[in-house]
Design a protein around this motif. Structure first.
Motif, PDB file in Angstrom:
ATOM      1  N   SER A 250      47.310  43.590  52.513  1.00 15.17           N
ATOM      2  CA  SER A 250      46.152  42.745  52.157  1.00 15.17           C
ATOM      3  C   SER A 250      46.550  42.516  50.736  1.00 15.17           C
ATOM      4  O   SER A 250      45.943  41.416  50.131  1.00 15.17           O
ATOM      5  CB  SER A 250      44.887  43.622  52.383  1.00 15.17           C
ATOM      6  N   GLU A 251      46.984  43.410  49.896  1.00 18.45           N
ATOM      7  CA  GLU A 251      47.212  43.202  48.467  1.00 18.45           C
ATOM      8  C   GLU A 251      48.125  41.761  48.129  1.00 18.45           C
ATOM      9  O   GLU A 251      47.537  41.039  47.388  1.00 18.45           O
ATOM     10  CB  GLU A 251      47.808  44.253  47.628  1.00 18.45           C
ATOM     11  N   SER A 252      49.036  41.692  48.914  1.00 17.34           N
ATOM     12  CA  SER A 252      49.724  40.387  48.831  1.00 17.34           C
ATOM     13  C   SER A 252      49.110  39.351  49.381  1.00 17.34           C
ATOM     14  O   SER A 252      49.185  38.167  48.594  1.00 17.34           O
ATOM     15  CB  SER A 252      51.437  40.753  49.575  1.00 17.34           C
ATOM     16  N   VAL A 253      48.330  39.120  50.171  1.00 13.59           N
ATOM     17  CA  VAL A 253      47.591  38.360  50.750  1.00 13.59           C
ATOM     18  C   VAL A 253      46.435  37.881  49.571  1.00 13.59           C
ATOM     19  O   VAL A 253      46.330  36.662  49.163  1.00 13.59           O
ATOM     20  CB  VAL A 253      46.693  38.619  51.798  1.00 13.59           C
ATOM     21  N   GLN A 254      45.978  38.903  48.870  1.00 10.55           N
ATOM     22  CA  GLN A 254      45.333  38.464  47.714  1.00 10.55           C
ATOM     23  C   GLN A 254      45.911  37.857  46.587  1.00 10.55           C
ATOM     24  O   GLN A 254      45.311  36.956  46.022  1.00 10.55           O
ATOM     25  CB  GLN A 254      44.378  39.881  47.212  1.00 10.55           C
ATOM     26  N   LYS A 255      47.057  38.110  46.339  1.00 15.84           N
ATOM     27  CA  LYS A 255      48.010  37.660  45.319  1.00 15.84           C
ATOM     28  C   LYS A 255      48.058  36.119  45.514  1.00 15.84           C
ATOM     29  O   LYS A 255      48.254  35.756  44.764  1.00 15.84           O
ATOM     30  CB  LYS A 255      49.116  38.431  44.912  1.00 15.84           C
ATOM     31  N   LEU A 256      48.597  36.105  46.878  1.00 14.94           N
ATOM     32  CA  LEU A 256      48.743  34.506  47.160  1.00 14.94           C
ATOM     33  C   LEU A 256      47.658  33.706  47.021  1.00 14.94           C
ATOM     34  O   LEU A 256      47.794  32.446  46.625  1.00 14.94           O
ATOM     35  CB  LEU A 256      49.263  34.520  48.762  1.00 14.94           C
ATOM     36  N   PHE A 257      46.400  34.392  47.372  1.00 15.24           N
ATOM     37  CA  PHE A 257      45.366  33.441  47.085  1.00 15.24           C
ATOM     38  C   PHE A 257      44.681  33.428  45.666  1.00 15.24           C
ATOM     39  O   PHE A 257      44.605  32.279  44.993  1.00 15.24           O
ATOM     40  CB  PHE A 257      44.122  34.027  47.807  1.00 15.24           C
ATOM     41  N   SER A 258      44.856  34.380  44.876  1.00 17.28           N
ATOM     42  CA  SER A 258      43.956  34.619  43.758  1.00 17.28           C
ATOM     43  C   SER A 258      44.568  35.100  42.485  1.00 17.28           C
ATOM     44  O   SER A 258      44.000  35.949  41.773  1.00 17.28           O
ATOM     45  CB  SER A 258      42.635  35.484  44.021  1.00 17.28           C
ATOM     46  N   ASN A 259      46.115  34.833  42.570  1.00 18.87           N
ATOM     47  CA  ASN A 259      46.551  35.335  41.288  1.00 18.87           C
ATOM     48  C   ASN A 259      46.497  34.690  39.991  1.00 18.87           C
ATOM     49  O   ASN A 259      46.959  33.221  40.036  1.00 18.87           O
ATOM     50  CB  ASN A 259      48.217  35.254  41.646  1.00 18.87           C
ATOM     51  N   ASN A 260      45.691  35.175  39.146  1.00 12.63           N
ATOM     52  CA  ASN A 260      44.954  34.259  38.048  1.00 12.63           C
ATOM     53  C   ASN A 260      46.028  34.161  36.978  1.00 12.63           C
ATOM     54  O   ASN A 260      45.692  34.985  35.899  1.00 12.63           O
ATOM     55  CB  ASN A 260      43.766  34.844  37.665  1.00 12.63           C
ATOM     56  N   VAL A 261      47.102  33.530  37.162  1.00  8.15           N
ATOM     57  CA  VAL A 261      48.394  33.229  36.074  1.00  8.15           C
ATOM     58  C   VAL A 261      48.435  31.636  35.946  1.00  8.15           C
ATOM     59  O   VAL A 261      47.988  30.799  36.999  1.00  8.15           O
ATOM     60  CB  VAL A 261      49.289  34.106  36.068  1.00  8.15           C
ATOM     61  N   GLU A 262      49.119  31.247  34.733  1.00  4.75           N
ATOM     62  CA  GLU A 262      49.389  29.811  35.051  1.00  4.75           C
ATOM     63  C   GLU A 262      50.924  29.686  35.478  1.00  4.75           C
ATOM     64  O   GLU A 262      51.493  30.806  35.727  1.00  4.75           O
ATOM     65  CB  GLU A 262      49.344  29.295  33.303  1.00  4.75           C
TER      66      GLU A 262
END
Length: 501
Positions: free
Chosen positions: A395-407
């Motif tokens: 689930s952590e990777s799914v979260q990163k796919l959606f909401s990785n807050n970087v440019e």
């Protein structure tokens, strides 16, 4: 009020009204042009409100850790140990053996109250200040770096026992509750918190009270009992003592309700149902936006249905007006390129690859893709079975796919979508303004409406002058007719005197 036709017999008012109706036709077109602009502005604002609500609520939810990491925790001894987990809680198995619960200190008056409780305290011979002391965990509890706090209550004129009890119980800085039992005529003094804070001494220390208040209530500091800390063993090796019946480890908060029968086993897992529902809720809202914007670009335009004038509405029923305006407003946003461009930008936000240290880099890897039917306008479709599998796996990777807050290339899909949505909102604001905008000068359509308003005012002033000129002309005609009538009567009187009445 103007009345014409007295001399000529002509319905002057009707003639002028018909002439003015013809003169007003360009004015009616101006009013219709303004109505179209108002309808277009309101249609834009409806789209903007939907986008703003989507941005504030659904996009925000998809950026929260709780959406992807809400925990389900089961216990083999629910009556003894329960737990809750925050988004950072580690999944796994925890073994808890509770050997003792924390409890609070209590002191009950031995001999009862030795004065009439309806008396004032002064009448009962109790004077001065009532004082007791409580203790904290460390030096931050009291003043001047002390781990204790003194609670002082001055006896006011007219104070009875009930008044002082209420003042103590209402004191937010006092972890003490006092109760008077009328049946036994005894006072109960107890701590409102569990645990031991004054090792080897009383939790509620009134030994230095000089008012005689506690003595007259039959309370003895040496009779306090009940205070104890909770004790439990974690995973068979780590022994813990705590003043409360709850304890946090690894993001999991354990709640102790009773001593356990041996070890209680608690399993912490991700709440996949919660995450799936949140994603489905988000996708449904996104698809609704796609539907609305796509439909706005496909709506038929009925050019033969202009906005109705007030005179036209007066001759129609409410249902006829409703049906007419439904067609008149159709296709109001058709051809507005920045809406279709905004929708295209939102769709493109899903297609890019997200370069991060997670296991997933594209939307299709987690069971979500765009519809293959081009008529859907790029709606999202969920393969729920696959989505559940990847959430259970990582689930952590799914979260990163959606909401990785970087440019850059690592920016999450939701963040990219948010950028596209906010850009579209900004363009609509420039075109149609915000609902709170008062001045028409602050947005493009408003400036056009202001220009039309100015033309309407000028045209209305011109119409007033035209109508006045018509009345002057018809009045002059009436005067001429009246003069001719008078002359005719005079001639008739001179040539045919016997025939003129």
């Amino acid at each position: 009020m103007r009345i014409g036709g007295l001399a000529s017999g002509i319905d002057t008012e009707s003639i002028i009204r018909d002439l003015m109706n013809a003169e007003r036709m360009p004015l009616d077109r101006l009013h219709q042009d303004r109505a179209r602009l108002e309808w277009k502005r309101d249609a834009f604002r409806d789209v903007n409100k939907m986008l703003a609500d989507f941005d504030r609520n659904l996009i925000l939810n998809m950026k929260l850790s709780d959406t992807f990491n809400t925990k389900i925790i089961s216990s083999t001894q629910e009556g003894a140990v329960r737990a809750t987990g925050n988004a950072g809680a580690n999944s796994g198995t925890y073994r808890i053996n509770v050997s003792q619960l924390a409890s609070s200190a209590i002191n009950v008056g031995e001999k009862g109250v030795d004065f009439d409780t309806n008396q004032t305290l002064n009448e009962a011979g109790i004077t001065g200040a009532i004082t007791f002391r409580t203790y904290g965990k460390d030096s931050s509890y009291g003043e001047d770096g002390n781990n204790y706090r003194d609670h002082v209550y001055e006896i006011r004129e007219g104070d009875k026992l009930s008044d002082v009890i209420k003042r103590i119980n209402d004191d937010v800085n006092s972890p003490v509750r006092m109760t008077y039992d009328e049946n036994s005529n005894k006072v109960i003094l107890e701590a409102t918190r569990t645990g031991i804070y004054n090792e080897g001494g009383a939790e509620i220390d009134f030994g230095s009270d000089e008012s005689g208040f506690f003595d007259r209530l039959g309370l003895d500091i040496n009779n306090e009992q009940g205070a104890q800390n909770a004790r439990f063993t974690y995973n068979g090796a780590y022994e813990v003592t705590t003043q409360d019946n709850h304890y946090q480890l690894n993001g999991v908060t354990f709640q102790f309700l009773n001593v356990t029968d041996g070890e209680a086993t608690l399993n912490v897992t991700n709440d996949i149902d919660h995450t799936v529902e949140k994603i489905k809720e988000f996708v449904e809202a996104y698809n609704e936006i796609v539907d609305k914007i796509t439909a706005s670009q496909r709506e038929q335009v009925f050019r033969d249905y202009p906005p109705l004038t007030d005179e036209q509405k007066a001759d129609m029923s409410e249902r006829e007006i409703e049906l007419w305006e439904e067609r008149a407003k159709s296709g109001m946003l058709r051809g507005e390129s920045f809406l279709s461009t905004g929708l295209s930008s939102m769709r493109m936000s899903w297609y890019g690859t997200v370069k991060n240290d997670g296991a997933f880099t594209s939307l299709t890897q987690i069971g979500i893709e765009t519809s293959s039917d081009y008529m859907d306008g790029g709606k999202l479709v969920i393969d729920e079975k696959k989505l559940r599998e990847v959430l259970a796996e990582d689930s952590e990777s799914v979260q990163k796919l959606f909401s990785n807050n970087v440019e850059g290339e690592g920016r999450g899909l939701i963040n990219r979508l948010e950028d596209a949505v906010e850009s579209t909102i900004g363009q609509i604001n420039q075109r149609a303004g915000r609902a709170t905008d008062v001045s028409l000068d602050s947005y493009a359509l408003g400036k056009r409406m202001e220009e039309i308003n100015s033309r309407i005012e000028n045209f209305e002033r011109r119409l007033e002058k035209v109508e006045a000129r018509y009345w002057r002309q018809f009045s002059a005609m009436e005067q001429a007719v009246a003069m001719m009538n008078n002359q005719s009567n005079m001639l008739m009187a001179n040539f045919f005197p016997g025939q003129v009445q």
